[in-house]
Design a protein around this motif. Sequence first.
Motif, mmCIF file in Angstrom:
data_model
loop_
_atom_site.group_PDB
_atom_site.id
_atom_site.type_symbol
_atom_site.label_atom_id
_atom_site.label_comp_id
_atom_site.label_asym_id
_atom_site.label_seq_id
_atom_site.Cartn_x
_atom_site.Cartn_y
_atom_site.Cartn_z
ATOM 1 N N ARG A 174 0.785 -1.726 0.000
ATOM 2 C CA ARG A 174 -0.435 -0.174 0.275
ATOM 3 C C ARG A 174 1.028 0.864 -0.281
ATOM 4 N N PHE A 175 0.462 2.417 -0.782
ATOM 5 C CA PHE A 175 1.382 3.525 -0.492
ATOM 6 C C PHE A 175 0.503 4.781 -0.909
ATOM 7 N N THR A 176 0.507 5.859 -0.392
ATOM 8 C CA THR A 176 0.389 7.125 -0.824
ATOM 9 C C THR A 176 0.344 8.432 -1.528
ATOM 10 N N VAL A 177 -0.665 8.782 -2.603
ATOM 11 C CA VAL A 177 -0.135 9.341 -3.640
ATOM 12 C C VAL A 177 -0.771 10.696 -3.210
ATOM 13 N N GLY A 178 -0.001 11.490 -3.043
ATOM 14 C CA GLY A 178 -1.012 12.611 -2.618
ATOM 15 C C GLY A 178 -2.502 13.099 -1.510
ATOM 16 N N LYS A 179 -3.020 12.186 -1.711
ATOM 17 C CA LYS A 179 -4.855 12.265 -0.691
ATOM 18 C C LYS A 179 -5.617 10.614 -1.648
ATOM 19 N N VAL A 180 -4.506 10.400 -1.820
ATOM 20 C CA VAL A 180 -4.905 8.936 -2.623
ATOM 21 C C VAL A 180 -4.484 7.655 -2.292
ATOM 22 N N ASP A 181 -4.689 6.793 -1.031
ATOM 23 C CA ASP A 181 -4.150 5.509 -1.431
ATOM 24 C C ASP A 181 -4.507 4.271 -2.770
ATOM 25 N N PHE A 182 -3.531 4.016 -2.666
ATOM 26 C CA PHE A 182 -2.676 2.849 -3.842
ATOM 27 C C PHE A 182 -2.760 1.653 -2.879
ATOM 28 N N ILE A 183 -3.117 0.822 -3.692
ATOM 29 C CA ILE A 183 -3.809 -0.782 -3.003
ATOM 30 C C ILE A 183 -3.104 -1.579 -4.297
ATOM 31 N N ALA A 184 -2.135 -2.635 -3.480
ATOM 32 C CA ALA A 184 -1.113 -2.882 -4.598
ATOM 33 C C ALA A 184 -1.332 -4.589 -4.404
ATOM 34 N N ILE A 185 -2.213 -5.551 -5.223
ATOM 35 C CA ILE A 185 -2.303 -7.054 -5.114
ATOM 36 C C ILE A 185 -1.845 -8.004 -5.845
ATOM 37 N N ASP A 245 -8.633 -1.100 8.171
ATOM 38 C CA ASP A 245 -8.497 0.868 8.576
ATOM 39 C C ASP A 245 -9.457 1.368 7.996
ATOM 40 N N VAL A 246 -10.118 2.254 8.810
ATOM 41 C CA VAL A 246 -11.742 3.110 8.484
ATOM 42 C C VAL A 246 -11.086 4.238 8.257
ATOM 43 N N SER A 247 -10.085 4.580 7.743
ATOM 44 C CA SER A 247 -9.952 5.785 6.940
ATOM 45 C C SER A 247 -10.793 6.332 5.525
ATOM 46 N N LEU A 248 -11.031 7.682 5.884
ATOM 47 C CA LEU A 248 -11.456 7.899 4.318
ATOM 48 C C LEU A 248 -11.959 8.268 3.500
ATOM 49 N N THR A 249 -9.889 8.063 3.273
ATOM 50 C CA THR A 249 -9.119 8.688 2.126
ATOM 51 C C THR A 249 -9.732 7.830 1.002
ATOM 52 N N PRO A 250 -9.766 7.885 -0.112
ATOM 53 C CA PRO A 250 -10.786 7.494 -1.079
ATOM 54 C C PRO A 250 -9.006 7.030 -1.392
ATOM 55 N N ARG A 251 -9.654 4.975 -2.401
ATOM 56 C CA ARG A 251 -8.517 3.853 -2.549
ATOM 57 C C ARG A 251 -8.464 3.405 -4.226
ATOM 58 N N VAL A 252 -7.760 3.236 -4.378
ATOM 59 C CA VAL A 252 -7.599 3.184 -5.825
ATOM 60 C C VAL A 252 -7.060 1.173 -5.618
ATOM 61 N N ASP A 290 -15.968 -4.720 -1.446
ATOM 62 C CA ASP A 290 -16.708 -5.241 -0.013
ATOM 63 C C ASP A 290 -15.668 -5.008 0.664
ATOM 64 N N MET A 291 -14.846 -5.732 0.384
ATOM 65 C CA MET A 291 -13.441 -4.743 1.780
ATOM 66 C C MET A 291 -12.543 -3.855 1.427
ATOM 67 N N LEU A 292 -12.226 -3.550 0.712
ATOM 68 C CA LEU A 292 -11.263 -2.392 0.375
ATOM 69 C C LEU A 292 -12.437 -1.205 -0.150
ATOM 70 N N ARG A 293 -13.649 -1.218 -1.004
ATOM 71 C CA ARG A 293 -14.254 -0.112 -1.358
ATOM 72 C C ARG A 293 -13.632 1.099 -1.652
ATOM 73 N N PRO A 294 -12.831 0.726 -3.270
ATOM 74 C CA PRO A 294 -11.979 1.454 -3.555
ATOM 75 C C PRO A 294 -13.708 1.849 -4.743
#
Length: 300
Positions: free
Chosen positions: A140-151, A178-185, A238-242
Amino acid sequence: MDRIEYLSDYVKVAVLADPQVMDRTSLHLPPKSLGLEIAEFYTDLFMRRAILASVLPFQPDVILFLGDNFDGGPILSDEEWQESLSRFRHIFNLNMLERSTNTQVYYLAGNHDVGYEAFHSRMPEVIKRYEKEFRSRNYRFTVGKVDFIAIDAQTLDGNSQGQLTSATWDFVRNISKDVSLTPRVLLSHIPLYRPDRTYCGPHRSSPIINQKVSRTNQNQEILYQNYITEKSSQYLLDMLRPVGSLPSFIYSMRKKQKKEVGSEGIMRKSKMIMIYGIYFHVTQVFFFFLFSPGTYLVWS
């Protein structure tokens, strides 16, 4: 807000997909043959010119490779693999980027890099070789205000008791806590499920691409798949809600509802390297894409 002010507040992410650096497995030519070396020279040159002319001038903050950096990665000898790695780093100017810029580079594992489950069980050293150079396959890494989830999508539908499959799903479950409201891709080399007979649009060679999963007869290990299965896709959503997904086989960026798996959209066949930009005002991230010949873009 005027345009200049608007464009000053984002992070630039260059997305590069499926370079598949050519090797002896690409055209089934003898290693070190003149024909193979000519083909390698011109394909390397084509991609290097594209990155130098079409991507680096934008001075991206992040470069993201969506997988398949190699072509025959899983079956190359260590010597051949190191040679392909050296060419890959030269093509995309990675040595210079690491030495003299602030650009961050991230990598996703593709099936042409590490293979599928059936290959993992026979040659686990392929995974170790990949991770030694490109680091973890799930992160997982963060760019700006977005979390990127690499699998590592190649492991998702494997034997649930297998070490690699279990590790990937453990990673997904940990992220979901992690219940953070940060948007995920979501980043996955293999795209999410879409129902068979789903129309892909008029702008590609085949308007319909159905799911294909091949398994071994003996223990049902995966030999090939072109979509993540419906069950795994729904579980990921359902788990990641990207807010979006960036796969490599079929490129898509769309907001998905909880009950909605897959995507419908317009697919444009790319006969040449091209740039495509997407800007999200909410997340303040700008994506632009570099496609290799024969890949596709989905936008919906």
